[in-house]
Design an enzyme around this catalytic site. Sequence first.
Site, mmCIF file in Angstrom:
data_model
loop_
_atom_site.group_PDB
_atom_site.id
_atom_site.type_symbol
_atom_site.label_atom_id
_atom_site.label_comp_id
_atom_site.label_asym_id
_atom_site.label_seq_id
_atom_site.Cartn_x
_atom_site.Cartn_y
_atom_site.Cartn_z
ATOM 1 N N GLY A 12 0.882 -1.206 -0.002
ATOM 2 C CA GLY A 12 -0.182 -0.072 -0.058
ATOM 3 C C GLY A 12 0.928 1.243 -0.014
ATOM 4 O O GLY A 12 1.932 1.374 0.740
ATOM 5 N N ARG A 73 0.623 -5.143 -5.541
ATOM 6 C CA ARG A 73 0.619 -6.301 -4.628
ATOM 7 C C ARG A 73 0.902 -7.567 -5.486
ATOM 8 O O ARG A 73 -0.092 -7.884 -6.209
ATOM 9 C CB ARG A 73 -0.595 -6.391 -3.512
ATOM 10 C CG ARG A 73 -0.670 -5.151 -2.635
ATOM 11 C CD ARG A 73 -1.895 -5.494 -1.804
ATOM 12 N NE ARG A 73 -2.405 -4.208 -1.021
ATOM 13 C CZ ARG A 73 -1.889 -3.698 -0.028
ATOM 14 N NH1 ARG A 73 -0.938 -4.334 0.597
ATOM 15 N NH2 ARG A 73 -2.390 -2.699 0.657
ATOM 16 N N ASP A 104 4.765 -4.622 6.202
ATOM 17 C CA ASP A 104 5.317 -5.902 6.710
ATOM 18 C C ASP A 104 5.318 -7.018 5.417
ATOM 19 O O ASP A 104 6.317 -7.814 5.265
ATOM 20 C CB ASP A 104 4.067 -6.292 7.546
ATOM 21 C CG ASP A 104 4.596 -7.080 8.720
ATOM 22 O OD1 ASP A 104 5.783 -6.875 8.978
ATOM 23 O OD2 ASP A 104 3.855 -7.892 9.056
ATOM 24 N N THR A 128 4.456 2.456 5.457
ATOM 25 C CA THR A 128 2.893 2.208 5.431
ATOM 26 C C THR A 128 2.343 2.988 6.312
ATOM 27 O O THR A 128 2.869 3.404 7.480
ATOM 28 C CB THR A 128 2.720 0.283 5.944
ATOM 29 O OG1 THR A 128 1.363 0.388 6.475
ATOM 30 C CG2 THR A 128 3.712 0.331 7.222
ATOM 31 N N ASP A 130 -0.053 2.227 8.473
ATOM 32 C CA ASP A 130 -0.545 1.430 9.624
ATOM 33 C C ASP A 130 0.295 1.317 10.894
ATOM 34 O O ASP A 130 -0.111 0.955 11.842
ATOM 35 C CB ASP A 130 -0.759 -0.338 9.176
ATOM 36 C CG ASP A 130 -1.726 -0.307 7.980
ATOM 37 O OD1 ASP A 130 -2.575 0.652 7.873
ATOM 38 O OD2 ASP A 130 -2.046 -1.354 7.481
ATOM 39 N N ASP A 132 2.776 -0.508 11.650
ATOM 40 C CA ASP A 132 2.731 -1.715 12.292
ATOM 41 C C ASP A 132 4.034 -2.632 11.957
ATOM 42 O O ASP A 132 3.844 -4.054 11.915
ATOM 43 C CB ASP A 132 1.486 -2.856 11.825
ATOM 44 C CG ASP A 132 1.285 -2.794 10.386
ATOM 45 O OD1 ASP A 132 2.118 -2.225 9.766
ATOM 46 O OD2 ASP A 132 0.526 -3.588 9.892
ATOM 47 N N ARG A 174 -6.045 -3.510 8.739
ATOM 48 C CA ARG A 174 -6.641 -4.778 8.858
ATOM 49 C C ARG A 174 -6.277 -5.697 10.034
ATOM 50 O O ARG A 174 -6.928 -6.394 10.428
ATOM 51 C CB ARG A 174 -6.252 -5.412 7.374
ATOM 52 C CG ARG A 174 -7.388 -6.040 6.550
ATOM 53 C CD ARG A 174 -6.940 -6.754 5.318
ATOM 54 N NE ARG A 174 -5.715 -6.095 4.572
ATOM 55 C CZ ARG A 174 -5.850 -5.706 3.246
ATOM 56 N NH1 ARG A 174 -7.054 -5.812 2.804
ATOM 57 N NH2 ARG A 174 -4.663 -5.676 2.743
HETATM 58 O O1 F6P Z 1 -1.674 0.239 3.422
HETATM 59 C C1 F6P Z 1 -1.946 -0.624 4.609
HETATM 60 C C2 F6P Z 1 -3.547 -0.757 4.318
HETATM 61 O O2 F6P Z 1 -3.919 0.498 4.151
HETATM 62 C C3 F6P Z 1 -4.636 -1.445 5.215
HETATM 63 O O3 F6P Z 1 -4.729 -0.834 6.437
HETATM 64 C C4 F6P Z 1 -5.600 -1.702 4.361
HETATM 65 O O4 F6P Z 1 -6.467 -2.750 4.874
HETATM 66 C C5 F6P Z 1 -5.096 -1.997 3.061
HETATM 67 O O5 F6P Z 1 -3.900 -1.306 2.995
HETATM 68 C C6 F6P Z 1 -5.938 -1.909 2.071
HETATM 69 O O6 F6P Z 1 -4.969 -2.027 0.815
HETATM 70 P P1 F6P Z 1 -5.769 -1.816 -0.593
HETATM 71 O O7 F6P Z 1 -5.215 -0.696 -1.413
HETATM 72 O O8 F6P Z 1 -5.076 -3.127 -1.388
HETATM 73 O O9 F6P Z 1 -7.157 -2.165 -0.732
#
Ligand code: F6P
Length: 321
Positions: A12, A73, A104, A128, A130, A132, A174
């Site tokens: 992300g 991803r 992560d 990120t 998050d 985390d 998440r």
């Molecule tokens: O970047 C991390 C995150 O923001 C999470 O908190 C979230 O669940 C996820 O990415 C969403 O990712 P995507 O852009 O793939 O929907």
Amino acid sequence: MLKSIAVLTSGGDSPGMNAATRAVVRTAIFEGVKVWGIYNGYQGMIEDDIHELTSRSVSDIIQRGGTFLGTARSEEFKTEAGRKKALANLKKHEIEGLVIIGGDGSLTGGSLLSKLGNGMPIVGLPGTIDNDVWGTDYTIGADTAVNTILDAINKLRDTASSHRRIIVIEVMGRKSGWLAMMSGIAGGAEYILVPEAKFDLDQICRELKDSYTSGRRYSIIVVAEGAGSGIEISKQIGAKTGIDTRVSVLGHIQRGGSPSVEDRLKASILGERAALAVISGVSNVVFGFNAGKVVSIDLFDSVNNTKTLDPELVRLARVLT
Ligand code: F6P
């Protein structure tokens, strides 16, 4: 000392990734080292979307959210065949070291690549929203994101109080409740629901009803997506309390925006550290911040451990909400 390194952003996107990339690129050039940009994360590494960068390639980006390198991803990178293909492309360009900026999952990708890479230096930076990444208390982008959420909470308060409503705000995270916890405490939320702590919705509904009976005008409830769906939770609260309830799912707005001072500065500091380390052959480390200081964490420790939410914050939220 290495002669040629590459940088990529993965997973992300987060505000400040550009500042980190810029620092990696300019540090390498300052040291007389060739630097390549890998576009679109690990997928771009597999597809050979790899281009040499100059100092000018990274001008006019420090103020921009997102990542100019692009990100992805990649499912293919999760396979050994995909990683071998990616590594072959690095070798083709005579790239000797790698800086990976991501969360992560992206750092886990780096650790898998490292196992195949015959000692190719790999350095990670935590990028990120998050917050985390184990071993650090700061990730690039988390500060901007939490301020975006706070701004939304402030605005939702205005309308919630005008209508005597309950407003449930679902925020990202998440697996981690950091964004919810920080924004909830700073935004004065009545309840903060995170994946790391159990909650009893029936009990919350009883308390909400009592507080409205005794004169409360409105309530703000911050829910981390990992703790449950904001939409579902708001439906249940509305049905169980009979109080007019609305939900706001903030979504990807939390990932964008011009990075804060903290994100730009810390990303720049970490970018320089990562570039200098990888150029001098340091491998399998993640540079991050802990208690205001730059720390280096073993890459494998970082991905094999799970960061927990600071229990002091959880306690403080219980006292203040
Ligand atoms: O970047 C991390 C995150 O923001 C999470 O908190 C979230 O669940 C996820 O990415 C969403 O990712 P995507 O852009 O793939 O929907």
